[in-house]
Design an enzyme around this catalytic site. Structure first.
Site, PDB file in Angstrom:
ATOM      1  N   LYS A  72       0.871  -1.258  -0.149  1.00 15.10           N
ATOM      2  CA  LYS A  72       0.001   0.070  -0.129  1.00 15.10           C
ATOM      3  C   LYS A  72       0.947   1.344  -0.026  1.00 15.10           C
ATOM      4  O   LYS A  72       0.265   2.448   0.210  1.00 15.10           O
ATOM      5  CB  LYS A  72      -0.969  -0.031   1.107  1.00 15.10           C
ATOM      6  CG  LYS A  72      -1.928  -1.273   1.390  1.00 15.10           C
ATOM      7  CD  LYS A  72      -2.188  -1.903   0.169  1.00 15.10           C
ATOM      8  CE  LYS A  72      -3.247  -1.258  -0.455  1.00 15.10           C
ATOM      9  NZ  LYS A  72      -3.560  -2.095  -1.805  1.00 15.10           N
ATOM     10  N   GLY A  74       2.466   2.506  -2.742  1.00 21.37           N
ATOM     11  CA  GLY A  74       2.396   2.954  -4.229  1.00 21.37           C
ATOM     12  C   GLY A  74       3.094   2.111  -5.205  1.00 21.37           C
ATOM     13  O   GLY A  74       3.544   2.565  -6.411  1.00 21.37           O
ATOM     14  N   THR A  75       3.061   0.882  -4.571  1.00 22.41           N
ATOM     15  CA  THR A  75       3.521  -0.495  -5.722  1.00 22.41           C
ATOM     16  C   THR A  75       2.901  -0.218  -7.102  1.00 22.41           C
ATOM     17  O   THR A  75       3.358  -0.268  -8.076  1.00 22.41           O
ATOM     18  CB  THR A  75       3.140  -1.657  -5.128  1.00 22.41           C
ATOM     19  OG1 THR A  75       3.204  -1.935  -3.625  1.00 22.41           O
ATOM     20  CG2 THR A  75       4.137  -2.822  -5.528  1.00 22.41           C
ATOM     21  N   HIS A 136       7.149  -7.522  -1.728  1.00 23.50           N
ATOM     22  CA  HIS A 136       7.167  -6.534  -0.608  1.00 23.50           C
ATOM     23  C   HIS A 136       8.077  -7.163   0.393  1.00 23.50           C
ATOM     24  O   HIS A 136       7.901  -6.765   1.577  1.00 23.50           O
ATOM     25  CB  HIS A 136       5.580  -7.122  -0.176  1.00 23.50           C
ATOM     26  CG  HIS A 136       4.531  -6.371  -0.960  1.00 23.50           C
ATOM     27  ND1 HIS A 136       4.704  -5.264  -1.535  1.00 23.50           N
ATOM     28  CD2 HIS A 136       3.178  -6.877  -1.329  1.00 23.50           C
ATOM     29  CE1 HIS A 136       3.575  -4.759  -1.953  1.00 23.50           C
ATOM     30  NE2 HIS A 136       2.517  -5.647  -2.092  1.00 23.50           N
ATOM     31  N   SER A 166      -4.982   3.055   3.757  1.00 20.89           N
ATOM     32  CA  SER A 166      -5.155   2.312   2.670  1.00 20.89           C
ATOM     33  C   SER A 166      -5.274   0.890   2.730  1.00 20.89           C
ATOM     34  O   SER A 166      -6.121   0.226   2.052  1.00 20.89           O
ATOM     35  CB  SER A 166      -3.618   2.742   1.729  1.00 20.89           C
ATOM     36  OG  SER A 166      -3.765   2.033   0.427  1.00 20.89           O
ATOM     37  N   TYR A 224       6.424   8.139  -2.219  1.00 19.25           N
ATOM     38  CA  TYR A 224       5.049   8.454  -2.695  1.00 19.25           C
ATOM     39  C   TYR A 224       4.826   9.941  -2.722  1.00 19.25           C
ATOM     40  O   TYR A 224       4.357  10.477  -3.805  1.00 19.25           O
ATOM     41  CB  TYR A 224       4.029   7.638  -2.033  1.00 19.25           C
ATOM     42  CG  TYR A 224       2.717   7.702  -2.478  1.00 19.25           C
ATOM     43  CD1 TYR A 224       2.288   6.929  -3.427  1.00 19.25           C
ATOM     44  CD2 TYR A 224       1.712   8.761  -2.149  1.00 19.25           C
ATOM     45  CE1 TYR A 224       1.025   6.782  -3.833  1.00 19.25           C
ATOM     46  CE2 TYR A 224       0.570   8.634  -2.638  1.00 19.25           C
ATOM     47  CZ  TYR A 224       0.074   7.759  -3.681  1.00 19.25           C
ATOM     48  OH  TYR A 224      -1.307   7.790  -4.048  1.00 19.25           O
ATOM     49  N   ARG A 290      -7.725   3.845  -5.301  1.00 19.04           N
ATOM     50  CA  ARG A 290      -8.707   4.502  -4.324  1.00 19.04           C
ATOM     51  C   ARG A 290      -8.575   5.945  -4.349  1.00 19.04           C
ATOM     52  O   ARG A 290      -9.116   6.549  -5.769  1.00 19.04           O
ATOM     53  CB  ARG A 290      -8.568   4.054  -3.058  1.00 19.04           C
ATOM     54  CG  ARG A 290      -9.719   4.122  -2.080  1.00 19.04           C
ATOM     55  CD  ARG A 290      -9.307   3.665  -0.435  1.00 19.04           C
ATOM     56  NE  ARG A 290      -8.226   4.349   0.120  1.00 19.04           N
ATOM     57  CZ  ARG A 290      -8.417   5.449   0.808  1.00 19.04           C
ATOM     58  NH1 ARG A 290      -9.724   5.758   1.190  1.00 19.04           N
ATOM     59  NH2 ARG A 290      -7.432   5.886   1.494  1.00 19.04           N
ATOM     60  N   LYS A 291      -7.962   6.714  -3.418  1.00 17.56           N
ATOM     61  CA  LYS A 291      -7.932   8.072  -3.441  1.00 17.56           C
ATOM     62  C   LYS A 291      -6.746   8.662  -4.139  1.00 17.56           C
ATOM     63  O   LYS A 291      -6.558   9.422  -4.781  1.00 17.56           O
ATOM     64  CB  LYS A 291      -8.418   8.723  -2.290  1.00 17.56           C
ATOM     65  CG  LYS A 291      -9.777   8.814  -1.853  1.00 17.56           C
ATOM     66  CD  LYS A 291      -9.666   9.511  -0.411  1.00 17.56           C
ATOM     67  CE  LYS A 291     -11.059   9.369   0.283  1.00 17.56           C
ATOM     68  NZ  LYS A 291     -10.902  10.064   1.678  1.00 17.56           N
TER      69      LYS A 291
END
Ligand SMILES: Nc1ncnc2c1ncn2[C@@H]1O[C@H](COP(=O)(O)OS(=O)(=O)O)[C@@H](OP(=O)(O)O)[C@H]1O
Length: 324
Positions: A72, A74-75, A136, A166, A224, A290-291
């Site tokens: 979560k 910015g992958t 990850h 996120s 990010y 998402r946002k």
């Protein structure tokens, strides 16, 4: 057995694997799942097997590119930017791979996709170079699989509070439930204790931060929030690191802006493939978008939660030179 020692010919039902796993510290995460501590990070049983498969079986090539991140952070964006950089000028705009598939299908994870079932996966889709993979896991666990090759590693990190929120939304979407506060609260506790997939978050970030200082030729450390505030600068950094810098002509022709637009959250989210598609692991593509806002966590975390997480961050990052 030393927890870093990897038994040979190991399969999930093997006695050796059972013995390895029973030698590892274990704990329970926010959904009551048992996690095991391997090389200082926490993983579920299946994931751990996949990581061991990867460490044993991966045959690196010096031209490989590896996108690394805490989940979560910015992958998806970094995968898209990397594909867009490497593929630029190869495709007409409609036939671009990013318009036809989700970044996660174009750049598979070692431990979630390729090595999930075997230490010798089918690599026929990776016949051209550079090969691009993702992970990850923290740097020391990744390096064990890279066996001193000089692959290029690009790491993206993000404010831990936004990562947490996120993750909460993502987890709720995977469970097909509304994002309930009770889940956020238990995730928060797990995060603070460091007991979540790939956690602790802070040690994960620090592993790549130190790697980027020690081996700047091989490890690029991106943030990010910087990608959001100065996308042009960061994209050019990425291109230079990957040995495919923009030419003057490309810059004049708007190639930088084209890539940023193609990879923008708004554009990717609105592509048909990302509205209706599903990854080979069964995740709806739409759940990865998402946002994408900086500081969204403010809307969900209490001042007490923020304070606690800030104190942990100060404590862990103190003296590292790493700034939020
Ligand atoms: N193209 C693009 N640009 C900017 N931001 C983007 C983009 N794609 C995904 N996102 C946002 O990144 C968050 C998901 O993180 P990851 O991609 O690391 O998730 S995963 O680990 O691959 O599952 C998640 O952040 P939140 O919106 O804060 O939940 C996504 O919305």
């Amino acid at each position: 057995m030393d927890e870093k020692e990897i038994p040979k010919n190991l399969e999930r039902d093997d006695e050796e694997y059972v013995s390895l796993i029973s030698s590892l510290p274990s704990d329970i995460d926010f959904v009551g799942r048992e996690l095991f501590k391997y090389q200082e990070s926490w993983y579920g049983n299946k994931m751990l097997q996949a990581i061991i498969n990867f460490q044993r079986g991966f045959e690196p090539q010096d031209t490989d590119i590896i996108i690394a991140s805490f989940p979560k952070a910015g992958t998806t964006w970094l995968k898209a930017l990397t594909v867009a950089l490497l593929e630029r000028s190869k495709h007409s705009s409609d036939a671009h791979p990013l318009r036809l598939d989700n970044p996660h299908n174009l750049v598979p994870f070692f431990e979630l996709d390729l090595y999930a079932k075997s230490s010798k996966p089918d690599m026929t889709n990776f016949s051209s170079t550079p090969r691009v993979f993702a992970t990850h896991v923290p740097l020391h666990t990744l390096q064990e699989a890279l066996k001193n090759s000089s692959c290029k590693i690009v790491y993206v990190w993000r404010n831990v509070k936004d990562v947490l929120v996120s993750y909460w939304y993502f987890k709720s979407a995977l469970m097909k439930v509304e994002a309930e506060r009770s889940l956020l609260e238990s995730m928060f506790e797990s995060f603070c204790r460091g007991v979540s997939y790939g956690g602790p978050f802070w040690e994960h970030v620090l592993s790549y931060w130190r790697g980027s200082l020690e081996e700047s030729q091989n490890v690029l450390f991106l943030k990010y929030e910087d990608l959001k505030t100065e996308p042009r600068v960061q994209l050019k950094r990425l291109a230079e690191f990957l040995d495919c810098p923009f030419t003057v002509e490309e810059e004049e022709n708007g190639s930088v802006e084209e890539i940023l637009e193609l990879c923008s959250l708004r554009n990717l989210k609105n592509l048909e493939i990302n509205k209706i598609g599903i990854t080979s692991r069964g995740v709806d593509h739409k759940n990865f978008f998402r946002k994408g806002e900086v500081g969204d966590s403010k809307n969900y975390l209490t001042p007490e939660m923020e304070k606690r997480i800030d104190m942990i961050t100060e404590d862990k990052f103190g003296g590292s030179g790493l700034k939020l």
